[in-house]
Enzyme design. Structure first.
Site, PDB file in Angstrom:
ATOM      1  N   HIS A 190       1.484  -5.468   2.959  1.00 33.35           N
ATOM      2  CA  HIS A 190       0.519  -5.941   3.963  1.00 33.35           C
ATOM      3  C   HIS A 190       1.036  -7.156   4.718  1.00 33.35           C
ATOM      4  O   HIS A 190       0.737  -7.340   5.899  1.00 33.35           O
ATOM      5  CB  HIS A 190      -0.801  -6.277   3.275  1.00 33.35           C
ATOM      6  CG  HIS A 190      -1.929  -6.516   4.226  1.00 33.35           C
ATOM      7  ND1 HIS A 190      -2.387  -5.555   5.104  1.00 33.35           N
ATOM      8  CD2 HIS A 190      -2.690  -7.615   4.448  1.00 33.35           C
ATOM      9  CE1 HIS A 190      -3.387  -6.050   5.821  1.00 33.35           C
ATOM     10  NE2 HIS A 190      -3.590  -7.298   5.438  1.00 33.35           N
ATOM     11  N   SER A 237      -4.556  -7.159  10.775  1.00 34.17           N
ATOM     12  CA  SER A 237      -5.450  -6.687   9.722  1.00 34.17           C
ATOM     13  C   SER A 237      -6.854  -6.501  10.304  1.00 34.17           C
ATOM     14  O   SER A 237      -7.032  -5.711  11.228  1.00 34.17           O
ATOM     15  CB  SER A 237      -5.425  -7.661   8.545  1.00 34.17           C
ATOM     16  OG  SER A 237      -5.996  -7.081   7.401  1.00 34.17           O
ATOM     17  N   ASP A 286       1.754  -0.729   2.508  1.00 30.08           N
ATOM     18  CA  ASP A 286       0.579  -1.594   2.599  1.00 30.08           C
ATOM     19  C   ASP A 286      -0.577  -0.951   1.834  1.00 30.08           C
ATOM     20  O   ASP A 286      -0.939   0.195   2.094  1.00 30.08           O
ATOM     21  CB  ASP A 286       0.208  -1.787   4.072  1.00 30.08           C
ATOM     22  CG  ASP A 286      -0.841  -2.867   4.292  1.00 30.08           C
ATOM     23  OD1 ASP A 286      -1.541  -3.225   3.336  1.00 30.08           O
ATOM     24  OD2 ASP A 286      -0.953  -3.339   5.432  1.00 30.08           O
TER      25      ASP A 286
END
Length: 698
Positions: A669, A550, A637
């Site tokens: 995600h 991320s 996501d």
């Protein structure tokens, strides 16, 4: 097999007098059959390139599975007249939520449950395996039982897009109620009397912006708006105080917060603000009753960088403040939890999370001590208002996840359960330590290490090393246990965490020094940490792989451009590598909220230039040899869109980089759902990582 070659369809992005031609922005059209075909071609190429690792993947999956007690039960948590706990069953992907009645009203010692012994009076509340039937993805965003124990709500996502359908079940009859609320955010909750459900919804940018009140038995169309926040910089959430006295509606950006209270016995009443929002001031409140008066314990940073704890009258929060814990520079107050007779304070000191018991009368804080030099600890599973025990979660790099009950009166830690690790795991076979690197500006950077002792001390000779980093949102990477990590350590790999600026390990200033126009410190800190590990003989550049996910994936993309020669490989999970394009577009999910973290390049030319200088996709270089790169993403996501790593990999290929893309076509995600699927996903990544490190056959 040759890698997929994507069409170049130039699109010009123009801001602040700067025109940028982007040949791969067309990947953003998720419904375009050509985009899906390209992603599927990428998956086929990655599978072909890693086919020689199929045996190792199966081996690692078998190791993870073999070390895990697949049929197990969690430690029961008391709520009302029931003990609540979860089951896992061998061969089943998802957990099963259960409860059993208390033996007596004064029973606070959780029963010791065994998978092969029937639990008297057990009720199965929700079997995730049944709910997931017919779906490739399944996730719960809400799960709660009413205070009287007669009803259950649960929110289900079967796509990975974090939009949940809330349903209600009568636990007495077992019947589903007609109430069904689609399109909610996570965090739906019952009112204390069980008559209502409070739930959030999100706007088109996936920002939780509205809190609703649904009365059971009435049409969803009649639901009442309790609060709506029009400012796109703020997200909204809601929950009831542990005392059940108030509904707290909380708003927050990265730098500002605000709370509103509604009396729980009259939820249709207008909310009243605790402290009106002020730019840059964050706070959170907890209700308590002290000397017969309703009070709020407020944790805030108004003139207190590392936060201060004060007490105010609940009837007049803006009135006189009593300082409970004053600001102490470098000791970051993280949170406060209040109970009827005492409170619990969470804070960080010396780079470690800590817990202390708060005496309401004296304001004294009694720290709960632990013996290990590195550990993580936090409160967990404490729904009751007046318990004699406090439930804690504890662990370290070498100590498996542990559940304690802390006896507040005696100060005794009562071990309730330690995560079983099968196959003869002995924590004494492993070692953990913290070392310090020096950044280019003289800042001391902590690095945590864990390794298997039989391969010798870390640093005695260069070893294969896996370096992890994050460094955003004041999020700290804690010393936690991992079963999959044992598959690395047992092959001689040293695992390390670079605690770079932008995280929260060393207080609020540590975070401030790694965000906005200081963001480059995050990247150079990681590089300086890696250089330290090479210079001190822990590893060598050809034996080190970096990983981040991320915002940590942004870190990976940045260091790939800054110091490609320093790593043999880079593993980027759901990586935020096209940061500037995303943050320039306020119509994309969560973009406006993110401006407080990264800056606003849409309206500020200096921020635009700064972000353009480090955004990985913008800065792929033609004059260097990149390490091997694996980017993992998910089609659904909503936080970091698949398009970012897809574009990045295509651009890397243009300059000759050995880059692979793996896109889960039904996931979010957090990746795939289901524990066996998650184990296989991690086995895939670890097999690639071990192959890069040259220990795949070890």
């Amino acid at each position: 097999m040759l890698p997929p070659v994507a069409d170049r369809r130039p699109v010009v992005r123009a801001h602040h007098g700067d025109d940028v031609t982007d040949p791969y922005e067309w990947f953003r059209a998720k419904e375009d059959a050509a985009v899906i075909a390209h992603l599927e071609a990428e998956n086929a190429y990655t599978e072909a390139r890693t086919a020689h690792l199929a045996g190792l993947r199966d081996e690692i999956f078998g190791e993870i599975k073999g070390r895990t007690l697949e049929t197990d039960l969690s430690v029961p948590t008391r709520r009302g007249q029931w003990w609540y706990y979860g089951r896992t069953v061998e061969g089943k992907q998802y957990g099963i939520q259960c409860r059993a009645p208390l033996a007596s009203a004064d029973d606070w010692t959780p029963p010791v449950l065994s998978p092969d012994v029937e639990v008297p009076g057990e009720q199965v509340l929700l079997d995730g395996n049944v709910e997931a039937e017919g779906h490739e993805f399944f996730s719960l965003g809400s799960f709660e039982v009413s205070n009287d124990g007669t009803r259950m709500l649960y929110g289900v996502d079967v796509a990975g897009d974090e939009r949940y359908t809330v349903r209600v079940r009568d636990l007495v009859s077992g019947e589903q109620l007609a109430d069904e609320i689609p399109g909610t955010g996570a965090g739906a909750t019952f009112s204390p009397d069980g008559r209502f459900i409070v739930y959030p919804t999100v706007d088109e940018a996936w920002r939780p912006d509205t809190v609703w009140l649904h009365e059971l038995g009435t049409p969803v169309a009649d639901d009442v708006t309790l609060f709506h926040e029009p400012d796109e910089r703020y997200w909204v959430g809601a929950g009831f105080t542990r005392s059940d006295r108030y509904l707290v509606i909380g708003l927050g950006s990265s730098i500002t917060s605000e709370e509103w209270l509604i009396d729980a016995d009259d939820l249709r009443r207008e909310p009243r603000v605790v402290w009106p929002r002020r730019e840059g001031v964050e706070y959170e409140s907890e209700h308590a009753v002290v000397d017969g008066e309703d009070v709020l314990y407020l944790l805030h940073n108004d003139g207190a960088l590392d936060f201060e704890l004060v007490r105010v009258a609940a009837s007049d929060p803006a009135g006189d403040r009593t300082v409970v814990i004053p600001h102490r520079a470098g000791e970051r107050l993280l949170g406060v939890s209040t109970f009827r007779d005492w409170g619990v304070v969470a804070y960080r000191r010396g780079g470690l999370a800590r817990l202390g018991m708060l005496d309401y009368a004296t304001h004294d804080v009694r720290e709960i001590g632990f013996d290990e030099p590195l550990y993580s600890v936090g409160t967990a599973g404490n729904p009751e208002w007046a318990p004699p025990l406090l439930r804690l979660g504890y662990g370290s790099f070498v100590t498996p996840s542990t559940v304690y009950d802390y006896d507040v009166a005696s100060g005794e830690l009562l071990l309730r359960k330690r995560q079983p690790v099968l196959g003869g795991y002995d924590p004494d076979d492993y070692a953990q330590a913290r070392v310090w690197a020096t950044a280019h500006d003289g800042t001391q950077l902590p690095i945590s290490l864990v390794w298997k002792r039989s391969f010798g001390d870390a640093g005695a000779a260069p070893r294969p090393l896996h370096l992890y980093g994050y460094g955003s949102y004041e999020h700290s990477i804690e010393p936690g246990f991992s079963v999959p990590r044992l598959s690395e350590l047992d092959r001689g790999v040293v695992f390390a965490v670079a605690h770079v600026r932008g995280g929260g390990e060393l207080g609020r200033q540590w975070y401030e020094d790694g965000k906005l126009l200081s963001k480059r410190n995050t990247f150079t800190d990681f590089v300086d940490s890696a250089l330290h590990l090479v210079d001190r003989g822990y590893t060598s550049a050809d034996r080190m792989v970096a990983e981040g996910g991320s915002a940590g994936g942004l870190l990976m993309g940045a260091v790939a451009n800054l110091a490609p020669e320093l790593f043999a490989g880079i593993l980027a999970d759901v990586p935020f590598v096209d940061a500037l394009t995303t943050i320039l577009d306020p119509s994309l999910p969560l973009t406006v909220i993110e401006w407080d973290e990264w800056g606003d390049p849409l309206h500020d030319a200096d921020v635009y230039a700064y972000m353009k200088s480090y955004s990985p996709y913008e800065n792929v270089r033609e004059d260097v040899a990149y390490p091997r790169i694996l980017a993992v993403t998910s089609l659904n996501d909503t936080r970091v869109l698949y398009v970012e790593p897809a574009k990045w990999v295509a651009r890397l290929r243009e300059v000759g980089a050995d880059a692979l893309l793996k896109c889960e076509m039904v996931a979010g995600h957090g990746g795939v759902s289901g524990r066996y699927n998650a184990w296989r996903e991690r086995a895939f990544e670890l097999a690639w990582l071990l192959d890069v490190l040259g220990v795949a056959d070890a």
